[in-house]
Design a protein around this motif. Structure first.
Motif, PDB file in Angstrom:
ATOM      1  N   THR A 158       0.831  -1.204   0.000  1.00 22.49           N
ATOM      2  CA  THR A 158       0.000   0.000   0.000  1.00 22.49           C
ATOM      3  C   THR A 158       0.862   1.249   0.000  1.00 22.49           C
ATOM      4  OG1 THR A 158      -1.782  -1.143   1.177  1.00 22.49           O
ATOM      5  CG2 THR A 158      -1.797   1.261   1.258  1.00 22.49           C
ATOM      6  N   MET A 159       1.883   1.267   0.840  1.00 19.48           N
ATOM      7  CA  MET A 159       2.779   2.424   0.912  1.00 19.48           C
ATOM      8  C   MET A 159       3.487   2.655  -0.427  1.00 19.48           C
ATOM      9  SD  MET A 159       6.036   3.082   3.470  1.00 19.48           S
ATOM     10  CE  MET A 159       6.767   1.481   3.043  1.00 19.48           C
ATOM     11  N   SER A 169       3.796  18.221  -4.145  1.00 16.59           N
ATOM     12  CA  SER A 169       4.298  16.890  -4.477  1.00 16.59           C
ATOM     13  C   SER A 169       4.983  16.258  -3.277  1.00 16.59           C
ATOM     14  CB  SER A 169       5.268  16.962  -5.661  1.00 16.59           C
ATOM     15  OG  SER A 169       4.594  17.314  -6.839  1.00 16.59           O
ATOM     16  N   PHE A 170       5.838  17.016  -2.605  1.00 12.68           N
ATOM     17  CA  PHE A 170       6.551  16.492  -1.440  1.00 12.68           C
ATOM     18  C   PHE A 170       5.581  16.030  -0.355  1.00 12.68           C
ATOM     19  CE2 PHE A 170       8.265  17.177   2.827  1.00 12.68           C
ATOM     20  CZ  PHE A 170       9.377  16.346   2.791  1.00 12.68           C
ATOM     21  N   ILE A 171       4.595  16.838  -0.046  1.00  9.54           N
ATOM     22  CA  ILE A 171       3.643  16.484   1.005  1.00  9.54           C
ATOM     23  C   ILE A 171       2.895  15.202   0.640  1.00  9.54           C
ATOM     24  CG2 ILE A 171       1.495  17.178   2.155  1.00  9.54           C
ATOM     25  CD1 ILE A 171       2.521  20.081   2.007  1.00  9.54           C
ATOM     26  N   ASN A 172       2.447  15.127  -0.602  1.00 10.71           N
ATOM     27  CA  ASN A 172       1.680  13.954  -1.028  1.00 10.71           C
ATOM     28  C   ASN A 172       2.535  12.700  -1.150  1.00 10.71           C
ATOM     29  OD1 ASN A 172      -1.280  14.635  -1.651  1.00 10.71           O
ATOM     30  ND2 ASN A 172      -0.169  16.363  -2.498  1.00 10.71           N
ATOM     31  N   GLU A 173       3.831  12.861  -1.269  1.00  8.02           N
ATOM     32  CA  GLU A 173       4.743  11.718  -1.267  1.00  8.02           C
ATOM     33  C   GLU A 173       5.102  11.304   0.162  1.00  8.02           C
ATOM     34  OE1 GLU A 173       6.686  13.737  -5.221  1.00  8.02           O
ATOM     35  OE2 GLU A 173       7.801  13.760  -3.333  1.00  8.02           O
ATOM     36  N   MET A 174       5.299  12.297   1.036  1.00  9.86           N
ATOM     37  CA  MET A 174       5.784  12.014   2.380  1.00  9.86           C
ATOM     38  C   MET A 174       4.700  11.499   3.314  1.00  9.86           C
ATOM     39  SD  MET A 174       8.526  11.770   4.148  1.00  9.86           S
ATOM     40  CE  MET A 174       9.819  12.742   3.376  1.00  9.86           C
ATOM     41  N   ILE A 175       3.452  11.912   3.123  1.00  7.01           N
ATOM     42  CA  ILE A 175       2.385  11.433   4.009  1.00  7.01           C
ATOM     43  C   ILE A 175       2.256   9.912   3.966  1.00  7.01           C
ATOM     44  CG2 ILE A 175      -0.132  11.387   4.350  1.00  7.01           C
ATOM     45  CD1 ILE A 175      -0.121  14.424   3.946  1.00  7.01           C
ATOM     46  N   PRO A 176       2.145   9.273   2.780  1.00  7.96           N
ATOM     47  CA  PRO A 176       2.077   7.800   2.786  1.00  7.96           C
ATOM     48  C   PRO A 176       3.367   7.147   3.274  1.00  7.96           C
ATOM     49  CG  PRO A 176       2.126   8.637   0.531  1.00  7.96           C
ATOM     50  CD  PRO A 176       1.915   9.819   1.429  1.00  7.96           C
ATOM     51  N   HIS A 177       4.504   7.810   3.089  1.00 10.45           N
ATOM     52  CA  HIS A 177       5.773   7.297   3.605  1.00 10.45           C
ATOM     53  C   HIS A 177       5.733   7.268   5.135  1.00 10.45           C
ATOM     54  CE1 HIS A 177      10.060   7.428   4.740  1.00 10.45           C
ATOM     55  NE2 HIS A 177      10.262   6.742   3.625  1.00 10.45           N
ATOM     56  N   HIS A 178       5.320   8.366   5.748  1.00 13.51           N
ATOM     57  CA  HIS A 178       5.175   8.419   7.207  1.00 13.51           C
ATOM     58  C   HIS A 178       4.132   7.411   7.693  1.00 13.51           C
ATOM     59  CE1 HIS A 178       7.923  11.588   7.709  1.00 13.51           C
ATOM     60  NE2 HIS A 178       7.202  12.458   8.397  1.00 13.51           N
ATOM     61  N   ARG A 179       3.007   7.355   6.998  1.00 18.78           N
ATOM     62  CA  ARG A 179       1.928   6.449   7.410  1.00 18.78           C
ATOM     63  C   ARG A 179       2.413   5.004   7.385  1.00 18.78           C
ATOM     64  NH1 ARG A 179      -1.758   7.767   3.716  1.00 18.78           N
ATOM     65  NH2 ARG A 179      -2.513   9.540   4.933  1.00 18.78           N
ATOM     66  N   GLY A 180       3.204   4.668   6.383  1.00 17.81           N
ATOM     67  CA  GLY A 180       3.763   3.319   6.301  1.00 17.81           C
ATOM     68  C   GLY A 180       4.647   3.007   7.486  1.00 17.81           C
ATOM     69  N   ALA A 181       5.482   3.970   7.902  1.00 17.17           N
ATOM     70  CA  ALA A 181       6.368   3.759   9.053  1.00 17.17           C
ATOM     71  C   ALA A 181       5.564   3.539  10.330  1.00 17.17           C
ATOM     72  CB  ALA A 181       7.302   4.953   9.218  1.00 17.17           C
ATOM     73  N   GLN A 207       6.020  10.546  13.630  1.00 17.05           N
ATOM     74  CA  GLN A 207       5.532  10.527  12.257  1.00 17.05           C
ATOM     75  C   GLN A 207       4.036  10.790  12.176  1.00 17.05           C
ATOM     76  OE1 GLN A 207       7.548   8.274   9.373  1.00 17.05           O
ATOM     77  NE2 GLN A 207       9.339   7.951  10.634  1.00 17.05           N
ATOM     78  N   GLN A 208       3.298  10.455  13.229  1.00 16.28           N
ATOM     79  CA  GLN A 208       1.894  10.870  13.274  1.00 16.28           C
ATOM     80  C   GLN A 208       1.802  12.386  13.374  1.00 16.28           C
ATOM     81  OE1 GLN A 208       0.291   8.488  16.528  1.00 16.28           O
ATOM     82  NE2 GLN A 208      -0.697   7.091  15.094  1.00 16.28           N
ATOM     83  N   GLN A 209       2.682  12.970  14.159  1.00 13.96           N
ATOM     84  CA  GLN A 209       2.721  14.427  14.271  1.00 13.96           C
ATOM     85  C   GLN A 209       3.080  15.060  12.928  1.00 13.96           C
ATOM     86  OE1 GLN A 209       5.365  15.943  17.310  1.00 13.96           O
ATOM     87  NE2 GLN A 209       5.270  18.026  16.508  1.00 13.96           N
ATOM     88  N   GLY A 210       4.050  14.458  12.237  1.00 18.76           N
ATOM     89  CA  GLY A 210       4.436  14.961  10.920  1.00 18.76           C
ATOM     90  C   GLY A 210       3.291  14.906   9.926  1.00 18.76           C
ATOM     91  N   ILE A 211       2.526  13.823   9.962  1.00 18.07           N
ATOM     92  CA  ILE A 211       1.357  13.695   9.080  1.00 18.07           C
ATOM     93  C   ILE A 211       0.365  14.818   9.352  1.00 18.07           C
ATOM     94  CG2 ILE A 211      -0.676  12.282   8.551  1.00 18.07           C
ATOM     95  CD1 ILE A 211       1.160   9.801   9.058  1.00 18.07           C
ATOM     96  N   CYS A 212       0.091  15.073  10.633  1.00 22.04           N
ATOM     97  CA  CYS A 212      -0.846  16.140  11.012  1.00 22.04           C
ATOM     98  C   CYS A 212      -0.370  17.502  10.512  1.00 22.04           C
ATOM     99  CB  CYS A 212      -1.039  16.181  12.522  1.00 22.04           C
ATOM    100  SG  CYS A 212      -1.943  14.770  13.182  1.00 22.04           S
ATOM    101  N   GLU A 213       0.924  17.768  10.651  1.00 27.53           N
ATOM    102  CA  GLU A 213       1.489  19.047  10.205  1.00 27.53           C
ATOM    103  C   GLU A 213       1.354  19.208   8.696  1.00 27.53           C
ATOM    104  OE1 GLU A 213       5.478  18.851  11.626  1.00 27.53           O
ATOM    105  OE2 GLU A 213       4.938  19.428  13.679  1.00 27.53           O
ATOM    106  N   MET A 214       1.648  18.149   7.959  1.00 23.26           N
ATOM    107  CA  MET A 214       1.575  18.241   6.498  1.00 23.26           C
ATOM    108  C   MET A 214       0.133  18.308   6.006  1.00 23.26           C
ATOM    109  SD  MET A 214       4.830  15.948   5.177  1.00 23.26           S
ATOM    110  CE  MET A 214       4.612  14.575   6.303  1.00 23.26           C
TER     111      MET A 214
END
Length: 198
Positions: A120-121, A137-149, A176-183
């Motif tokens: 999925t990630m 682009s960065f945000i939409n790439e990094m959110i699933p990366h963080h979610r996967g971790a 990484q949950q915090q990072g997702i919220c920020e993005m």
């Protein structure tokens, strides 16, 4: 609303950024999927999470070559700092964690869930909304990366693992949950949607 742009309409700068991102993603997938399942969930987690962290660091550095957005610069620098520290910690405990073994049933259950998380990630990162806007682009790439971790760490915590690895997993989940919220908050800001780096 983020509208995906046809690749032929991307600026040269965006194309350069995305070319680097897809190279990072390919290397991450190759390294993560080449890790063989042994008899230790703890060791396997570390061996997969190190290239995962390395990819996040490379993605953040790629963004910093282009963005002028102060909030995203702060997020990217935080990723580099936190995940460099995480890699160091995991390498330090690698040998001791390898000695904590699991039953065949535990290994199978862990691997089955992990396979689903990773697939999925990988797919979400490959299909992230690549607009002609590097910030988006960065945000939409990094959110699933963080979610996967986060999901990888939660999966490992469902099984008997090396005690010294537990705080590392909890840190991954929290940070990484915090990072997702920020993005996600940045995605909601109309100003970011209109901030194109062309």
């Amino acid at each position: 609303m983020i509208v995906q742009t046809n690749c032929s309409e991307f600026s040269l700068v965006t194309k350069r950024y995305l070319r680097c991102f897809y190279g990072i993603l390919d290397r991450m997938i190759c390294k993560m999927t080449s890790v063989r399942m042994g008899n230790s969930i703890s060791y396997h987690f570390i061996m997969q999470m190190i290239p995962h962290h390395c990819a996040a660091i490379e993605m953040a550095r790629n963004l910093l070559c282009y963005t002028t957005d102060l909030a995203l610069q702060e997020i990217a620098l935080g990723i580099i700092k936190e995940q460099t520290k995480g890699i160091y910690e995991m390498k330090q405990m690698q040998s001791s964690c390898a000695r904590v073994t699991n039953t065949q049933q535990q290994l199978c259950q862990y691997q089955e869930t992990l396979f689903s998380i990773n697939q999925t990630m990988f797919a979400d990162m490959k299909n992230s909304c690549a607009a002609n806007n590097i910030n988006l682009s960065f945000i939409n790439e990094m959110i699933p990366h963080h979610r996967g971790a986060v999901l990888m760490a939660k999966n490992a915590l469902d099984f008997p693992i090396c005690p010294c690895l537990v705080p590392v997993l909890n840190t991954i989940i929290t940070s990484q949950q915090q990072g997702i919220c920020e993005m996600e908050a940045l995605l909601r800001e109309e100003s970011l949607e209109n901030h194109c780096l062309v």
